[in-house]
Design a protein around this motif. Structure first.
Motif, PDB file in Angstrom:
ATOM      1  N   CYS A 163       0.854  -1.182   0.000  1.00 40.25           N
ATOM      2  CA  CYS A 163       0.000   0.000   0.000  1.00 40.25           C
ATOM      3  C   CYS A 163       0.895   1.238   0.000  1.00 40.25           C
ATOM      4  O   CYS A 163       2.061   1.156   0.365  1.00 40.25           O
ATOM      5  CB  CYS A 163      -0.962   0.019   1.184  1.00 40.25           C
ATOM      6  N   HIS A 164       0.338   2.365  -0.414  1.00 40.01           N
ATOM      7  CA  HIS A 164       1.085   3.621  -0.408  1.00 40.01           C
ATOM      8  C   HIS A 164       1.148   4.140   1.034  1.00 40.01           C
ATOM      9  O   HIS A 164       0.161   4.091   1.766  1.00 40.01           O
ATOM     10  CB  HIS A 164       0.404   4.648  -1.318  1.00 40.01           C
ATOM     11  N   LEU A 165       2.311   4.639   1.450  1.00 40.18           N
ATOM     12  CA  LEU A 165       2.487   5.155   2.807  1.00 40.18           C
ATOM     13  C   LEU A 165       2.725   6.660   2.775  1.00 40.18           C
ATOM     14  O   LEU A 165       3.552   7.140   2.004  1.00 40.18           O
ATOM     15  CB  LEU A 165       3.679   4.464   3.481  1.00 40.18           C
ATOM     16  N   ASN A 166       2.004   7.381   3.600  1.00 36.03           N
ATOM     17  CA  ASN A 166       2.202   8.818   3.739  1.00 36.03           C
ATOM     18  C   ASN A 166       3.305   9.035   4.778  1.00 36.03           C
ATOM     19  O   ASN A 166       3.083   8.861   5.982  1.00 36.03           O
ATOM     20  CB  ASN A 166       0.900   9.493   4.165  1.00 36.03           C
ATOM     21  N   LEU A 167       4.489   9.402   4.317  1.00 38.78           N
ATOM     22  CA  LEU A 167       5.645   9.525   5.209  1.00 38.78           C
ATOM     23  C   LEU A 167       5.443  10.617   6.255  1.00 38.78           C
ATOM     24  O   LEU A 167       5.904  10.492   7.389  1.00 38.78           O
ATOM     25  CB  LEU A 167       6.910   9.789   4.392  1.00 38.78           C
ATOM     26  N   ARG A 168       4.756  11.686   5.876  1.00 40.65           N
ATOM     27  CA  ARG A 168       4.525  12.792   6.817  1.00 40.65           C
ATOM     28  C   ARG A 168       3.665  12.322   7.995  1.00 40.65           C
ATOM     29  O   ARG A 168       3.939  12.661   9.145  1.00 40.65           O
ATOM     30  CB  ARG A 168       3.855  13.954   6.079  1.00 40.65           C
ATOM     31  N   THR A 169       2.653  11.511   7.717  1.00 42.31           N
ATOM     32  CA  THR A 169       1.799  10.955   8.776  1.00 42.31           C
ATOM     33  C   THR A 169       2.616  10.061   9.706  1.00 42.31           C
ATOM     34  O   THR A 169       2.474  10.139  10.928  1.00 42.31           O
ATOM     35  CB  THR A 169       0.639  10.139   8.155  1.00 42.31           C
ATOM     36  N   ILE A 170       3.454   9.227   9.123  1.00 39.07           N
ATOM     37  CA  ILE A 170       4.302   8.340   9.934  1.00 39.07           C
ATOM     38  C   ILE A 170       5.231   9.173  10.811  1.00 39.07           C
ATOM     39  O   ILE A 170       5.402   8.898  11.993  1.00 39.07           O
ATOM     40  CB  ILE A 170       5.116   7.376   9.037  1.00 39.07           C
ATOM     41  N   ALA A 171       5.803  10.244  10.234  1.00 34.58           N
ATOM     42  CA  ALA A 171       6.743  11.088  10.976  1.00 34.58           C
ATOM     43  C   ALA A 171       6.052  11.826  12.115  1.00 34.58           C
ATOM     44  O   ALA A 171       6.624  11.974  13.203  1.00 34.58           O
ATOM     45  CB  ALA A 171       7.400  12.087  10.035  1.00 34.58           C
ATOM     46  N   LEU A 172       4.820  12.281  11.896  1.00 33.42           N
ATOM     47  CA  LEU A 172       4.118  13.051  12.924  1.00 33.42           C
ATOM     48  C   LEU A 172       3.502  12.181  14.013  1.00 33.42           C
ATOM     49  O   LEU A 172       3.461  12.567  15.182  1.00 33.42           O
ATOM     50  CB  LEU A 172       3.022  13.920  12.283  1.00 33.42           C
ATOM     51  N   GLU A 173       3.002  11.005  13.651  1.00 33.64           N
ATOM     52  CA  GLU A 173       2.265  10.184  14.603  1.00 33.64           C
ATOM     53  C   GLU A 173       3.051   8.995  15.141  1.00 33.64           C
ATOM     54  O   GLU A 173       2.667   8.410  16.150  1.00 33.64           O
ATOM     55  CB  GLU A 173       0.966   9.694  13.959  1.00 33.64           C
ATOM     56  N   GLY A 174       4.134   8.608  14.490  1.00 25.67           N
ATOM     57  CA  GLY A 174       4.892   7.432  14.917  1.00 25.67           C
ATOM     58  C   GLY A 174       5.897   7.748  16.012  1.00 25.67           C
ATOM     59  O   GLY A 174       6.252   8.907  16.251  1.00 25.67           O
ATOM     60  N   ASN A 175       6.359   6.702  16.692  1.00 21.43           N
ATOM     61  CA  ASN A 175       7.388   6.828  17.734  1.00 21.43           C
ATOM     62  C   ASN A 175       8.746   6.399  17.185  1.00 21.43           C
ATOM     63  O   ASN A 175       8.818   5.527  16.319  1.00 21.43           O
ATOM     64  CB  ASN A 175       7.044   5.950  18.942  1.00 21.43           C
ATOM     65  N   ASN A 176       9.803   6.989  17.729  1.00 22.90           N
ATOM     66  CA  ASN A 176      11.180   6.664  17.326  1.00 22.90           C
ATOM     67  C   ASN A 176      11.366   6.789  15.807  1.00 22.90           C
ATOM     68  O   ASN A 176      11.837   5.870  15.148  1.00 22.90           O
ATOM     69  CB  ASN A 176      11.583   5.265  17.792  1.00 22.90           C
ATOM     70  N   VAL A 177      10.978   7.939  15.260  1.00 27.40           N
ATOM     71  CA  VAL A 177      10.976   8.156  13.825  1.00 27.40           C
ATOM     72  C   VAL A 177      11.849   9.356  13.460  1.00 27.40           C
ATOM     73  O   VAL A 177      11.857  10.359  14.159  1.00 27.40           O
ATOM     74  CB  VAL A 177       9.528   8.405  13.336  1.00 27.40           C
ATOM     75  N   ILE A 178      12.596   9.217  12.374  1.00 24.75           N
ATOM     76  CA  ILE A 178      13.371  10.324  11.809  1.00 24.75           C
ATOM     77  C   ILE A 178      12.908  10.488  10.364  1.00 24.75           C
ATOM     78  O   ILE A 178      13.009   9.550   9.569  1.00 24.75           O
ATOM     79  CB  ILE A 178      14.889  10.032  11.840  1.00 24.75           C
ATOM     80  N   TYR A 179      12.395  11.658  10.034  1.00 28.77           N
ATOM     81  CA  TYR A 179      11.898  11.934   8.682  1.00 28.77           C
ATOM     82  C   TYR A 179      13.026  12.531   7.853  1.00 28.77           C
ATOM     83  O   TYR A 179      13.642  13.506   8.246  1.00 28.77           O
ATOM     84  CB  TYR A 179      10.713  12.896   8.778  1.00 28.77           C
ATOM     85  N   LYS A 180      13.296  11.937   6.700  1.00 26.49           N
ATOM     86  CA  LYS A 180      14.337  12.422   5.792  1.00 26.49           C
ATOM     87  C   LYS A 180      13.690  12.786   4.460  1.00 26.49           C
ATOM     88  O   LYS A 180      13.713  11.992   3.511  1.00 26.49           O
ATOM     89  CB  LYS A 180      15.393  11.342   5.572  1.00 26.49           C
ATOM     90  N   PRO A 181      13.101  13.999   4.366  1.00 28.72           N
ATOM     91  CA  PRO A 181      12.394  14.360   3.126  1.00 28.72           C
ATOM     92  C   PRO A 181      13.323  14.488   1.916  1.00 28.72           C
ATOM     93  O   PRO A 181      12.896  14.253   0.785  1.00 28.72           O
ATOM     94  CB  PRO A 181      11.736  15.697   3.460  1.00 28.72           C
ATOM     95  N   ASP A 182      14.598  14.832   2.137  1.00 33.91           N
ATOM     96  CA  ASP A 182      15.540  14.937   1.024  1.00 33.91           C
ATOM     97  C   ASP A 182      15.793  13.576   0.370  1.00 33.91           C
ATOM     98  O   ASP A 182      16.047  13.498  -0.834  1.00 33.91           O
ATOM     99  CB  ASP A 182      16.852  15.586   1.483  1.00 33.91           C
ATOM    100  N   CYS A 183      15.741  12.492   1.149  1.00 32.81           N
ATOM    101  CA  CYS A 183      15.929  11.140   0.623  1.00 32.81           C
ATOM    102  C   CYS A 183      14.598  10.486   0.268  1.00 32.81           C
ATOM    103  O   CYS A 183      14.571   9.424  -0.350  1.00 32.81           O
ATOM    104  CB  CYS A 183      16.654  10.257   1.639  1.00 32.81           C
ATOM    105  N   GLY A 184      13.498  11.082   0.728  1.00 33.98           N
ATOM    106  CA  GLY A 184      12.181  10.514   0.469  1.00 33.98           C
ATOM    107  C   GLY A 184      11.908   9.273   1.284  1.00 33.98           C
ATOM    108  O   GLY A 184      11.273   8.333   0.805  1.00 33.98           O
TER     109      GLY A 184
END
Length: 187
Positions: free
Chosen positions: A24-45
């Protein structure tokens, strides 16, 4: 192994890399905002997510492909992958765990003797290479089982292969070659 030396070698698995898909398609922004122990790397996608038990780090892409690293066994890698899928499911995604595959296994092993790397490389020239100016280890590639063995002069070896069985086979195959190139004990 050599019949005169009946010591068992301890092969310690230090890293197992596995991949799987969640279909399924994953919304990375949602995972970054709502998940625990998460690092969002938008430059790498991608998003990096860490689990504590088993201790793994996952790279999550929006396409649904996930790569897990840091497990110490194939079972831990699968358990960690399933836990990651469950975490994503709890965040509201329609996750279906599929296409799990162990991609790479890294292990270390210590020989009970030192090794003369130049002799080892000369004896196994087409598949062994040693460039002391570039790397302190000799590289021995076993093509038919897709394994690579890094041999250090101290007797320590690092083995990479596609699964745990291949790593064990590689150690069994390279041991007699290392045994004949061992350094004599100093007095």
């Amino acid at each position: 192994m050599d019949s005169s030396n009946d010591e068992a070698l301890d092969i310690i698995i230090t890293n197992v890399v596995a991949t799987f898909r969640v279909r399924c398609h994953l919304n990375l922004r949602t995972i970054a905002l709502e998940g625990n122990n998460v690092i969002y790397k938008p430059d790498c996608g991608k998003v990096l997510m860490k689990l504590r038990k088993p201790k793994i780090t996952a790279s999550i892409w929006s396409s649904g492909k996930i790569i897990c690293t840091g497990a110490t066994s194939e079972d831990d890698a699968k358990l960690g992958a399933r836990r990651l899928a469950r975490v994503l499911q709890k965040l509201g995604f329609r996750v279906r765990f599929s296409a799990f595959k162990v991609v790479n296994v890294l292990a270390v092993c210590s020989m009970p003797f030192s090794i003369a790397l130049i002799d080892f490389t000369m004896n196994n020239r087409p598949i062994a290479s040693y460039e002391p100016e570039l790397h302190p280890a000799a590289t021995y590639r076993i093509k038919h089982i897709k394994a690579t063995v890094q041999v250090f002069s101290t007797g320590s070896i690092t083995v990479t292969g596609p699964n745990v069985q291949t790593v064990a086979t590689a150690v069994e195959q390279v041991y007699p070659l290392l045994f004949e190139c061992r350094k004599p004990l100093r007095k």
